[in-house]
Design a protein around this motif. Structure first.
Motif, PDB file in Angstrom:
ATOM      1  N   SER A 265       0.120   4.688   4.088  1.00 28.34           N
ATOM      2  CA  SER A 265       0.068   5.090   5.504  1.00 28.34           C
ATOM      3  C   SER A 265       1.043   6.244   5.754  1.00 28.34           C
ATOM      4  O   SER A 265       1.449   6.930   4.828  1.00 28.34           O
ATOM      5  CB  SER A 265       0.317   3.882   6.409  1.00 28.34           C
ATOM      6  OG  SER A 265       1.457   3.202   6.002  1.00 28.34           O
ATOM      7  N   ARG A 266       1.465   6.458   6.994  1.00 30.08           N
ATOM      8  CA  ARG A 266       2.263   7.649   7.294  1.00 30.08           C
ATOM      9  C   ARG A 266       3.767   7.418   7.240  1.00 30.08           C
ATOM     10  O   ARG A 266       4.532   8.293   7.602  1.00 30.08           O
ATOM     11  CB  ARG A 266       1.899   8.155   8.692  1.00 30.08           C
ATOM     12  CG  ARG A 266       0.672   9.008   8.702  1.00 30.08           C
ATOM     13  CD  ARG A 266       0.448   9.590  10.073  1.00 30.08           C
ATOM     14  NE  ARG A 266      -0.967   9.880  10.275  1.00 30.08           N
ATOM     15  CZ  ARG A 266      -1.543  10.985   9.846  1.00 30.08           C
ATOM     16  NH1 ARG A 266      -0.864  11.897   9.219  1.00 30.08           N
ATOM     17  NH2 ARG A 266      -2.835  11.170  10.061  1.00 30.08           N
ATOM     18  N   ASP A 270       5.860   5.996   2.168  1.00 31.63           N
ATOM     19  CA  ASP A 270       4.494   5.856   1.684  1.00 31.63           C
ATOM     20  C   ASP A 270       4.173   6.971   0.698  1.00 31.63           C
ATOM     21  O   ASP A 270       3.651   8.016   1.040  1.00 31.63           O
ATOM     22  CB  ASP A 270       3.511   5.843   2.862  1.00 31.63           C
ATOM     23  CG  ASP A 270       3.653   4.562   3.661  1.00 31.63           C
ATOM     24  OD1 ASP A 270       4.050   3.555   3.037  1.00 31.63           O
ATOM     25  OD2 ASP A 270       3.392   4.562   4.862  1.00 31.63           O
ATOM     26  N   THR A 286      -7.820   8.274   4.519  1.00 31.29           N
ATOM     27  CA  THR A 286      -8.166   7.741   5.842  1.00 31.29           C
ATOM     28  C   THR A 286      -9.675   7.642   6.071  1.00 31.29           C
ATOM     29  O   THR A 286     -10.422   8.596   5.947  1.00 31.29           O
ATOM     30  CB  THR A 286      -7.535   8.516   7.044  1.00 31.29           C
ATOM     31  OG1 THR A 286      -8.066   9.792   7.113  1.00 31.29           O
ATOM     32  CG2 THR A 286      -6.042   8.465   6.993  1.00 31.29           C
ATOM     33  N   PRO A 294      -5.903   3.597   6.453  1.00 31.93           N
ATOM     34  CA  PRO A 294      -5.187   4.500   5.537  1.00 31.93           C
ATOM     35  C   PRO A 294      -5.567   4.348   4.071  1.00 31.93           C
ATOM     36  O   PRO A 294      -4.719   4.501   3.191  1.00 31.93           O
ATOM     37  CB  PRO A 294      -3.713   4.117   5.766  1.00 31.93           C
ATOM     38  CG  PRO A 294      -3.742   2.705   6.184  1.00 31.93           C
ATOM     39  CD  PRO A 294      -5.061   2.448   6.857  1.00 31.93           C
ATOM     40  N   PRO A 313      -4.650  -0.090   1.498  1.00 36.36           N
ATOM     41  CA  PRO A 313      -3.500  -0.301   2.379  1.00 36.36           C
ATOM     42  C   PRO A 313      -2.768  -1.586   2.008  1.00 36.36           C
ATOM     43  O   PRO A 313      -3.337  -2.466   1.363  1.00 36.36           O
ATOM     44  CB  PRO A 313      -4.132  -0.436   3.763  1.00 36.36           C
ATOM     45  CG  PRO A 313      -5.549   0.015   3.625  1.00 36.36           C
ATOM     46  CD  PRO A 313      -5.933  -0.183   2.200  1.00 36.36           C
TER      47      PRO A 313
END
Ligand code: AMP
Ligand code: MG
Length: 428
Positions: A265-266, A270, A286, A294, A313
């Protein structure tokens, strides 16, 4: 953000059908046959009896009934696995067991129930398991061919019995066995490396210090790999640093696919994407789905090879749902299978479901069938960290991207997670 379909297409375009291997038939269950199988024998090999009874000439039974039996002289007996010694001449019969070879002269078998064997033995005070009757009464007319299994009626010598591409289920394994094959050539199973990532993870056999959680994803993912026919190679836990992750990934580059969980993810830590970008190429990141947005996919270069890498994820539900949508089809394709769609049903949803952010929602549901209609009920809270929502579910209700809300009573499409097991009970 790309659609679930586009993501799947991309992932499948990197999954190659693997090469064949030769191995014992029982080890081939669920694998795809990589050769045509022709029969070199007839099955059954010779005409034989489908019933316990008396081998007769059908002509001799003409007009036979309970009120007017036809009596025949018993000239012998033949058991399964032995060769007949006598011949059935007009007016005679040979006692015969299921699977025993049909003697010369006979063209039908009259089952015990249509003879007077039991009554006759009782009146002669013979034990029921003896076979010393000299005569037998036939109580029913038999047509020629009755209860006879003909040579080659199942499989004729020289025919194509199993085609290249057939999935070997227990029945096909039985067919191979009946043809005398101890081994078969099948597309081999993919080895799938499974790597969990995260500084918060501890192994399942370790105590939990504050702030840490058990690494459960490795086990759900490895179990899914097994379930769909792959061989999991467990790499353990990679930490949230490029170096730790790179080292772990190196251990998995001899496999056919690498699946990681977490780190996509962000968040600042990550770094799976960073490693992927550095050591290979990112094909997608994404996907328009919930949970599972993600997800990442790409290839990691290793010598001349490119190892497909699916970055799921970290949230336990997200990793399972994305596994079902993307990893399962990839594994099936590598195994030579061609049908990747999960079985699904139309169901009446029994709860309101909101879907406000325009992604495809995979809601965990319990499917039941009442009065020939499927019903879908939410498992409860739908947070992507609530793994018990998957444990309770037997289906994933698909709420389309553009449906802001479905109301109780609406029809939804539900991907079945399980067909084999009965729907879960209320108590779970
Ligand atoms: P991430 O995708 O790395 O940001 O992780 C998202 C969430 O999933 C966090 O709450 C993680 O603690 C959790 N998580 C990540 N990896 C695992 C794992 N292997 N087992 C259980 N939970 C995990
Ligand atoms: Mg993480």
């Amino acid at each position: 953000m790309i659609s679930v379909e586009e993501a799947l297409e991309k992932i499948l375009s990197y999954a190659e059908v693997l090469e064949p291997e030769e191995k014992p038939i029982l080890d081939c269950l669920g694998q795809v046959l990589a050769e045509d199988i022709y029969s070199t024998i007839d099955i059954p090999p010779l005409d034989n009896s489908a019933m316990d009874g008396y081998a007769v000439q059908a002509e001799d039974t003409r007009g036979a009934s309970r009120s007017s039996p036809k009596n025949l002289t018993v000239v012998g007996e033949i058991a399964a696995g032995s060769m007949p010694t006598g011949e059935v001449m007009p007016g005679t019969a040979i006692r015969i067991m299921t699977g025993a070879l049909l003697p010369e002269g006979a063209d039908a078998v009259v089952q015990f129930e249509d003879t007077d064997e039991v009554a006759r033995k009782a009146s002669l005070e013979l034990s029921l398991d003896s076979c010393q009757l000299r005569e037998i009464g036939i109580l029913r007319q038999a047509r020629s061919g009755l209860n006879v299994r003909y040579r080659g009626e199942d499989i004729a010598k020289g025919t194509l019995v199993l085609r290249n591409g057939t999935i070997l289920r227990p029945a096909e394994i039985g067919v191979l066995a009946s043809l005398g094959h101890s081994e078969a050539r099948v597309i081999r199973r993919p080895v799938v490396s499974v790597l969990a990532t995260g500084d918060e993870l501890v192994d399942i056999d370790q105590p939990l210090p504050p702030g840490k959680i058990h690494n459960s994803n490795t086990y759900t993912i490895a179990a899914e790999v097994l379930r769909y026919g792959g061989i999991p190679k467990i790499l353990g836990i990679g930490r949230d640093s490029v170096q730790s992750l790179s080292e772990k990934i190196d251990e998995g580059l001899d496999s056919d696919m690498l699946i990681t969980s977490g780190g996509v993810s962000r968040g600042d830590y990550d770094i799976v994407k960073d490693v992927l970008a550095k050591r290979g190429e990112i094909a997608l990141w994404t996907v328009c789905m919930k949970p599972g947005k993600p997800s990442a996919f790409g290839v990691i270069r290793s010598g001349g090879r490119k190892v497909p890498h699916l970055g799921l994820p970290g949230n336990p539900v997200s990793s399972m749902v994305t596994f079902e949508q993307f990893a399962r089809p990839a594994i099936l394709k590598m195994m030579g299978k061609t049908n990747f769609t999960k079985p699904s049903v139309q169901a009446i949803i029994e709860d309101d479901v909101k879907n406000t952010d325009g992604r495809r929602l995979f809601a965990r549901v319990i499917i039941t069938k009442r009065n020939r209609q499927y019903y879908a009920r939410l498992t409860g809270p739908q947070g992507s960290g609530i793994l018990t929502s998957m444990a309770k579910a037997n289906g994933l209700a698909i709420i389309p991207e553009n449906a802001k809300r479905v109301k109780a009573g609406d029809i939804v499409q539900v991907q079945m997670l399980d067909w084999e097991e009965p729907p879960l009970s209320e108590a779970v």
